[in-house]
Motif scaffolding. Structure first.
Motif, mmCIF file in Angstrom:
data_model
loop_
_atom_site.group_PDB
_atom_site.id
_atom_site.type_symbol
_atom_site.label_atom_id
_atom_site.label_comp_id
_atom_site.label_asym_id
_atom_site.label_seq_id
_atom_site.Cartn_x
_atom_site.Cartn_y
_atom_site.Cartn_z
ATOM 1 N N ILE A 1 -6.204 7.602 10.749
ATOM 2 C CA ILE A 1 -5.198 8.478 10.143
ATOM 3 C C ILE A 1 -4.432 9.217 11.232
ATOM 4 N N ILE B 1 -0.628 0.888 10.286
ATOM 5 C CA ILE B 1 -1.943 0.335 10.586
ATOM 6 C C ILE B 1 -2.602 -0.153 9.305
ATOM 7 N N ALA C 1 -12.532 4.358 10.760
ATOM 8 C CA ALA C 1 -11.642 4.931 9.744
ATOM 9 C C ALA C 1 -11.182 6.342 10.090
ATOM 10 N N ASP C 2 -12.108 7.167 10.539
ATOM 11 C CA ASP C 2 -11.755 8.566 10.795
ATOM 12 C C ASP C 2 -10.625 8.698 11.814
ATOM 13 N N SER D 1 -21.472 -4.211 -1.331
ATOM 14 C CA SER D 1 -21.300 -3.243 -0.250
ATOM 15 C C SER D 1 -21.440 -1.797 -0.706
ATOM 16 N N THR E 1 -20.246 9.258 6.140
ATOM 17 C CA THR E 1 -19.247 9.974 6.948
ATOM 18 C C THR E 1 -18.122 10.486 6.046
ATOM 19 N N ASP E 2 -17.218 11.266 6.610
ATOM 20 C CA ASP E 2 -16.071 11.737 5.825
ATOM 21 C C ASP E 2 -15.278 10.573 5.253
ATOM 22 N N ALA E 3 -15.092 9.540 6.083
ATOM 23 C CA ALA E 3 -14.325 8.382 5.627
ATOM 24 C C ALA E 3 -15.025 7.727 4.426
ATOM 25 N N ARG E 4 -16.328 7.543 4.522
ATOM 26 C CA ARG E 4 -17.071 6.914 3.421
ATOM 27 C C ARG E 4 -17.061 7.780 2.165
ATOM 28 N N GLU F 1 -15.657 -0.950 7.927
ATOM 29 C CA GLU F 1 -14.387 -0.244 8.058
ATOM 30 C C GLU F 1 -14.559 1.205 8.484
ATOM 31 N N SER F 2 -15.662 1.831 8.049
ATOM 32 C CA SER F 2 -15.782 3.258 8.349
ATOM 33 C C SER F 2 -16.075 3.520 9.823
ATOM 34 N N PRO G 1 -12.601 2.815 2.734
ATOM 35 C CA PRO G 1 -12.711 4.133 3.370
ATOM 36 C C PRO G 1 -11.548 4.501 4.277
ATOM 37 N N THR G 2 -10.553 3.631 4.441
ATOM 38 C CA THR G 2 -9.532 3.926 5.452
ATOM 39 C C THR G 2 -8.272 4.564 4.859
ATOM 40 N N HIS G 3 -7.414 5.015 5.759
ATOM 41 C CA HIS G 3 -6.225 5.784 5.386
ATOM 42 C C HIS G 3 -5.282 5.020 4.466
ATOM 43 N N ASP G 4 -5.320 3.663 4.542
ATOM 44 C CA ASP G 4 -4.413 2.875 3.712
ATOM 45 C C ASP G 4 -5.008 2.580 2.334
ATOM 46 N N ASP G 5 -6.165 3.136 2.034
ATOM 47 C CA ASP G 5 -6.814 2.946 0.735
ATOM 48 C C ASP G 5 -6.442 4.092 -0.195
ATOM 49 N N ASP H 1 0.845 -1.203 0.000
ATOM 50 C CA ASP H 1 0.000 0.000 0.000
ATOM 51 C C ASP H 1 0.877 1.248 0.000
ATOM 52 N N SER I 1 -6.293 -1.945 7.784
ATOM 53 C CA SER I 1 -7.696 -2.159 8.135
ATOM 54 C C SER I 1 -8.278 -3.197 7.188
ATOM 55 N N TYR J 1 -26.295 3.872 2.086
ATOM 56 C CA TYR J 1 -26.250 3.996 3.548
ATOM 57 C C TYR J 1 -27.598 4.454 4.106
ATOM 58 N N GLY K 1 -17.231 -8.791 3.033
ATOM 59 C CA GLY K 1 -17.482 -7.367 2.925
ATOM 60 C C GLY K 1 -18.790 -6.982 3.602
ATOM 61 N N GLN K 2 -19.512 -7.949 4.127
ATOM 62 C CA GLN K 2 -20.798 -7.749 4.792
ATOM 63 C C GLN K 2 -20.654 -8.137 6.254
#
Lengths: 270, 270
Positions: free
Chosen positions: B205, B216, B201-202, A149, A128-131, B197-198, A88-92, A61, B218, A120, B224-225
């Motif tokens: 970072i 880190i 997620a926030d 998903s 959310t911001d992450a999403r 994941e979300s 949605p995470t920082h490593d994406d 990553d 995730s 959602y 995925g469900q």
């Protein structure tokens, strides 16, 4: 993208086959935490469509590694598939890296955001911001539906950017099916007999040379100790593959072994 | 080869870690006939030795592809491991390709031939022409013992050339153990909780930025469900990994989820 009607004289395995490459992205694969399943699935999926998968690379990553992989593989194949790094995470960081590799802008797109909001909302949740990160799509990309998903994949300049979770990867691939170039089917016959590889090795070279457009692979059992030896004969010409299999049968018989011929790859090794 | 005592300031993941790359060779992997097992095994094996696997490439049984892969990967990592293409059949071209990639000669070596003669003699068999091919070894190479099926692997200029059959690959790897550089162990803690994941997620970072030397990852469940979400905290400093895991636990709790912390990677995804 190459199509079945293209004249593409430079592709390597067969001039008529569209080619593909894959970039598998994720620290978890290189640390041994996770065994990749997507390359195996993609290989079978493309084979069924007459597309030649030419290379797979697995990288961490890291933006530079992803960018280098996208650029190198895109230049070598008609289509590139990536797997992983679009959550949605920082490593994406795959979407950003693909955009940078191709030199196009990336931003939150309204159509992608709309899909997330609807997905959602149906669960009584917020984007959310992450999403919201998952609505970032490179300029010029077409979205790829995610029935598992919600958050879509995308395709831009024949780079198909798909999720890493196997169930989602697979669903996205199917959703992109009508964008995939088709090639001619390969005919495959496998001759299965007892013995080590050297039982028939001497005869195989001559055989591959004798038949034009024939590829032969020799695969011992999983342990390397006895178990069935599989000789796989592949050709775009069904007759060539079948006749080669009969000739391999003869090689086994000359060693006193009675083999079996099956259509397809025979017993898979997992 | 790098050793634990080297000052190697340029390697990427951590200056103290020896790096490795892998070249997986075989048409059967790209056609989907076979699911590779060796990259997964090597990743775990190297991780246990503190070696950072930086990239894996899968290429077909074609000389040019193998040569290009060897050259590119060798320049990027301290050690390169190849898997596949060293058997007795016509499609086994790895030894020749590696020799050509490194610009060294290759020929049948007496010590390798002696091993084959002894192995087959014990079974009352001959070293046929096909089997003799397995004694072809690049100049300057050291042999690697094969306790499963006799024919040795070899290492030349930190390129470890191993068999593709998983049981043999694994045995050769163990036989080469004392030639592998060691790095510092990574400490790993995984926080396992319910949710997408979300959910956290926030917070991740900020967390990765707050701890120096922390990585880190995730990882959602396989489908995925729902299913358990795993947040993996890795560091060369055990305290950093553990404290980060406690902070991640706090992120889950803030969402009303009671997670579990385990040492190591937690449930693997295969």
């Amino acid at each position: 993208m190459a199509s079945m009607d293209d004249d593409t004289p430079e592709t390597q395995p067969d001039p008529r086959s569209p080619t593909a490459a894959m970039l598998v992205i994720g620290d978890e694969l290189l640390s041994g935490r996770t065994r990749d399943a997507n390359a195996y699935h993609l290989a079978q999926w493309l084979d069924a469509r007459g597309v030649a998968l030419r290379e797979v690379r697995m990288v961490p990553d890291e933006k530079d590694a992803i960018i280098a992989g996208v650029r190198a593989l895109k230049s070598q194949a008609d289509m590139l598939f990536t797997s992983g790094g679009i959550g949605p995470t920082h490593d994406d960081i795959t979407a950003e890296a693909v955009a940078e590799a191709l030199g196009v802008d990336i931003s939150v797109r309204e159509d992608a955001l709309g899909i997330l909001e609807e997905w959602y909302a149906a669960k009584g949740e917020e984007v959310t911001d992450a999403r919201r990160r998952m609505a970032r799509v490179p300029e010029g990309a077409a979205l790829i539906d995610n029935s598992v998903s919600g958050a879509p994949g995308f395709v831009v300049e024949d780079v198909f950017v798909l999720a890493g979770v196997p169930a989602i990867f697979s669903a996205m691939l199917d959703a992109a099916d009508d964008r995939i170039a088709r090639g001619p089917q390969t005919s495959v016959y496998t001759v299965i007999g007892e013995g080590g590889e050297s039982t028939v090795a001497d005869g195989l070279i001559a055989l591959e040379e004798a038949f034009s457009g024939l590829k032969i692979g020799s695969y011992p059992g999983k342990t390397g100790q006895g178990g069935p030896l599989c000789i796989v004969c592949r050709s775009f010409d069904e007759k060539v593959a079948r006749q080669a299999a009969l000739a391999v049968e003869g090689l086994f018989r000359a060693q006193g072994v009675e083999p079996e011929i099956v259509e397809g790859y025979g017993p898979m090794r997992d």
